[in-house]
Design an enzyme around this catalytic site. Structure first.
Site, PDB file in Angstrom:
ATOM      1  N   LYS A   1     -11.023  -4.315  -2.312  1.00  0.00           N
ATOM      2  CA  LYS A   1     -11.667  -3.116  -2.510  1.00  0.00           C
ATOM      3  C   LYS A   1     -10.700  -2.132  -3.047  1.00  0.00           C
ATOM      4  O   LYS A   1     -11.253  -1.067  -3.592  1.00  0.00           O
ATOM      5  CB  LYS A   1     -12.005  -2.699  -1.026  1.00  0.00           C
ATOM      6  CG  LYS A   1     -13.098  -3.427  -0.303  1.00  0.00           C
ATOM      7  CD  LYS A   1     -13.784  -2.881   1.075  1.00  0.00           C
ATOM      8  CE  LYS A   1     -12.520  -3.624   2.115  1.00  0.00           C
ATOM      9  NZ  LYS A   1     -13.587  -3.820   3.282  1.00  0.00           N
TER      10      LYS A   1
ATOM     11  N   LYS B   1       0.950  -1.275   0.169  1.00  0.00           N
ATOM     12  CA  LYS B   1      -0.055  -0.101  -0.073  1.00  0.00           C
ATOM     13  C   LYS B   1       0.987   1.156   0.018  1.00  0.00           C
ATOM     14  O   LYS B   1       0.708   2.079  -0.801  1.00  0.00           O
ATOM     15  CB  LYS B   1      -1.034   0.001   1.276  1.00  0.00           C
ATOM     16  CG  LYS B   1      -1.972  -1.007   1.153  1.00  0.00           C
ATOM     17  CD  LYS B   1      -3.209  -0.934   1.809  1.00  0.00           C
ATOM     18  CE  LYS B   1      -4.381  -1.685   1.769  1.00  0.00           C
ATOM     19  NZ  LYS B   1      -5.447  -1.959   2.663  1.00  0.00           N
TER      20      LYS B   1
ATOM     21  N   LYS C   1      -6.263 -11.248  -5.461  1.00  0.00           N
ATOM     22  CA  LYS C   1      -7.479 -11.383  -4.881  1.00  0.00           C
ATOM     23  C   LYS C   1      -8.469 -10.268  -5.203  1.00  0.00           C
ATOM     24  O   LYS C   1      -8.056  -9.079  -5.645  1.00  0.00           O
ATOM     25  CB  LYS C   1      -6.930 -11.481  -3.419  1.00  0.00           C
ATOM     26  CG  LYS C   1      -6.636  -9.713  -2.746  1.00  0.00           C
ATOM     27  CD  LYS C   1      -6.612  -9.797  -1.327  1.00  0.00           C
ATOM     28  CE  LYS C   1      -6.130  -8.234  -1.087  1.00  0.00           C
ATOM     29  NZ  LYS C   1      -6.227  -7.947   0.262  1.00  0.00           N
TER      30      LYS C   1
HETATM   31  P1  TYM Z   1     -10.646  -5.868   5.247  1.00  0.00           P
HETATM   32  O1  TYM Z   1     -11.793  -5.032   5.522  1.00  0.00           O
HETATM   33  O2  TYM Z   1      -9.760  -5.659   4.180  1.00  0.00           O
HETATM   34  O3  TYM Z   1     -11.445  -7.217   4.841  1.00  0.00           O
HETATM   35  C1  TYM Z   1     -12.381  -7.839   5.756  1.00  0.00           C
HETATM   36  C2  TYM Z   1     -12.511  -9.462   5.634  1.00  0.00           C
HETATM   37  O4  TYM Z   1     -12.483  -9.954   4.367  1.00  0.00           O
HETATM   38  C3  TYM Z   1     -11.392 -10.726   3.891  1.00  0.00           C
HETATM   39  N1  TYM Z   1     -11.169 -10.545   2.733  1.00  0.00           N
HETATM   40  C4  TYM Z   1     -11.200 -11.717   1.713  1.00  0.00           C
HETATM   41  N2  TYM Z   1     -11.321 -13.086   1.877  1.00  0.00           N
HETATM   42  C5  TYM Z   1     -11.178 -13.740   0.822  1.00  0.00           C
HETATM   43  N3  TYM Z   1     -11.194 -13.367  -0.416  1.00  0.00           N
HETATM   44  C6  TYM Z   1     -10.981 -11.964  -0.620  1.00  0.00           C
HETATM   45  N4  TYM Z   1     -10.707 -11.618  -1.763  1.00  0.00           N
HETATM   46  C7  TYM Z   1     -10.777 -11.159   0.494  1.00  0.00           C
HETATM   47  N5  TYM Z   1     -10.825  -9.824   0.426  1.00  0.00           N
HETATM   48  C8  TYM Z   1     -10.849  -9.522   1.724  1.00  0.00           C
HETATM   49  C9  TYM Z   1     -10.281  -9.995   5.040  1.00  0.00           C
HETATM   50  O5  TYM Z   1      -9.347 -11.117   4.937  1.00  0.00           O
HETATM   51  C10 TYM Z   1     -10.910  -9.909   6.139  1.00  0.00           C
HETATM   52  O6  TYM Z   1     -11.113 -10.910   6.948  1.00  0.00           O
HETATM   53  N6  TYM Z   1      -7.058  -5.699   8.803  1.00  0.00           N
HETATM   54  C11 TYM Z   1      -8.589  -6.101   8.527  1.00  0.00           C
HETATM   55  C12 TYM Z   1      -9.474  -5.304   9.598  1.00  0.00           C
HETATM   56  C13 TYM Z   1      -9.095  -5.826  10.836  1.00  0.00           C
HETATM   57  C14 TYM Z   1      -9.267  -7.070  11.528  1.00  0.00           C
HETATM   58  C15 TYM Z   1      -9.100  -6.636  12.787  1.00  0.00           C
HETATM   59  C16 TYM Z   1      -9.483  -8.299  11.267  1.00  0.00           C
HETATM   60  C17 TYM Z   1      -8.969  -4.496  11.687  1.00  0.00           C
HETATM   61  N7  TYM Z   1      -8.850  -5.207  12.808  1.00  0.00           N
HETATM   62  C18 TYM Z   1      -8.781  -7.402  13.887  1.00  0.00           C
HETATM   63  C19 TYM Z   1      -9.587  -9.165  12.208  1.00  0.00           C
HETATM   64  C20 TYM Z   1      -8.972  -8.940  13.497  1.00  0.00           C
HETATM   65  C21 TYM Z   1      -8.848  -5.892   7.001  1.00  0.00           C
HETATM   66  O7  TYM Z   1      -8.199  -4.822   6.440  1.00  0.00           O
HETATM   67  O8  TYM Z   1     -10.017  -6.360   6.525  1.00  0.00           O
END
Ligand code: TYM
Length: 332
Positions: free
Chosen positions: A198, A112, A195
């Site tokens: 967003k 990023k 993947k």
């Molecule tokens: P975020 O908001 O990017 O994504 C939310 C969840 O979706 C999963 N994900 C995917 N799974 C499968 N295939 C994909 N293409 C795909 N894209 C996204 C992500 O793995 C995630 O589980 N850092 C985290 C948010 C966060 C968090 C936490 C998660 C903040 N604090 C504490 C767990 C525990 C994030 O950016 O998720």
């Protein structure tokens, strides 16, 4: 009951199928067996620049969508991160036991910050995974349901829990990742080796839960598929078709083998057309329920405030214990 914690960023107008299939679907299932805490992580969502009005709306949409897909406020605690100040407070403490080199090795930060230009990337983007560790450790979570892309961040959370415990005495549960392999990486429809994301996929590569189903069907029809014409599951040689089969299977509950058998002798076009229909059937009721929650924002905010109160009741004693261990005075 063992405890789970997970979070999702309100950085888009809708979740996409990757978010749902990789993570949120499991959040719903885990409510049955676990004491569940789920968080709309708005603190994380400001690490790469944002608009305040849009952020607040996206946080509400995120919460509404989570309720709409089946997160039950009676059984789970769903809340918005900024309403629980302990997250930032613990993040500072954890930041002080994280190595600069250790944080620099986080691949999501590298990707990023490279994209933004390393001079412009914020310090918040750099410390993002430390805040994520604080999220998880505050709730003494045993397991964290996420997609494959979060594995490295969870490794850091585990390291920080262990490090704190050995420096200052047992305080935090060491959390295990809960990554369900089949759907842990849903790929971009236009680039089936990357993947679905967003932040980096083009709109044509993403299926949003809240978009017009006709639009989703069109994107599926134009999805990049593989050479050959046989419908078989092989992520190495047929990543495009395999991704469509994975989505189809997860949304319909039919096994991949069953689908492959059913489409023997048929073409990619048939599969794509039917998947468009499966998506439509799946998202239509979710879209209706999401709209119903959004139609009454005062009630939605009330549900979230109640969630934040329940979350604080767990987070505050953990922070207090951590403060005590490191020689701070208790919060007054
Ligand atoms: P975020 O908001 O990017 O994504 C939310 C969840 O979706 C999963 N994900 C995917 N799974 C499968 N295939 C994909 N293409 C795909 N894209 C996204 C992500 O793995 C995630 O589980 N850092 C985290 C948010 C966060 C968090 C936490 C998660 C903040 N604090 C504490 C767990 C525990 C994030 O950016 O998720």
């Amino acid at each position: 009951r063992p405890r789970v914690f997970s979070g999702i960023q309100p950085t888009a107008d809708s979740f996409h199928l990757g978010n749902y299939l990789g993570a949120v679907r499991h959040w719903v299932a885990l409510q049955e067996t676990h004491d569940a805490f789920y968080c709309v992580v708005d603190l994380h969502a400001i690490t790469a620049g944002h608009d305040p009005v849009v952020l607040k709306q996206r946080s509400r949409v995120a919460a509404a969508q989570l309720f709409a897909v089946g997160i039950d406020p009676e059984r789970s605690t769903l809340f918005v991160q900024s309403q629980v100040p302990e997250h930032s407070q613990l993040a500072w403490v954890l930041g002080c036991i994280t190595g600069f080199g250790e944080a620099s090795r986080m691949t999501q930060f590298k990707d990023k910050s490279q994209k933004q230009g390393s001079e412009r990337a914020s310090v918040g983007l750099f410390t993002y995974p430390i805040l994520q560790a604080a999220d998880i450790l505050l709730y003494q979570a045993n397991a964290v349901p996420v997609g494959e892309d979060q594995r490295q961040h969870l490794e850091l959370s585990r390291d920080l829990a262990q490090r704190f415990n050995s420096l200052f005495g047992p305080t935090f549960t060491v959390p295990a990742p809960h990554i369900v392999k089949d759907t842990a990486k849903i790929t971009d429809l236009q680039d089936p080796t990357a993947k679905m994301s967003k932040s980096s996929s083009s709109p044509a590569g993403i299926i949003d839960l809240l978009e017009e189903p006709a639009r989703s069907a069109k994107k599926i029809r134009s999805a990049v598929t593989d050479t050959g014409r046989e419908i078989v599951f092989d992520t190495e040689t047929k990543p495009g078709i395999s991704n469509l089969l994975t989505i189809y299977s997860a949304l319909s509950g039919r096994s991949i083998d069953d689908l492959v058998a059913a489409y023997a002798g048929k073409g990619y076009g048939d599969l794509k057309k039917d998947l468009g229909e499966v998506v439509r059937e799946f998202v239509t009721p979710i879209q209706e329920r999401t709209r119903a929650y959004l139609d009454d924002p005062a009630q939605l905010d009330k549900l979230l405030a109640a969630g934040a109160e329940k979350a604080r009741a767990v987070a505050a004693p953990t922070l207090r214990a951590a403060y005590d261990r490191i020689g701070f005075f208790p919060p007054v």
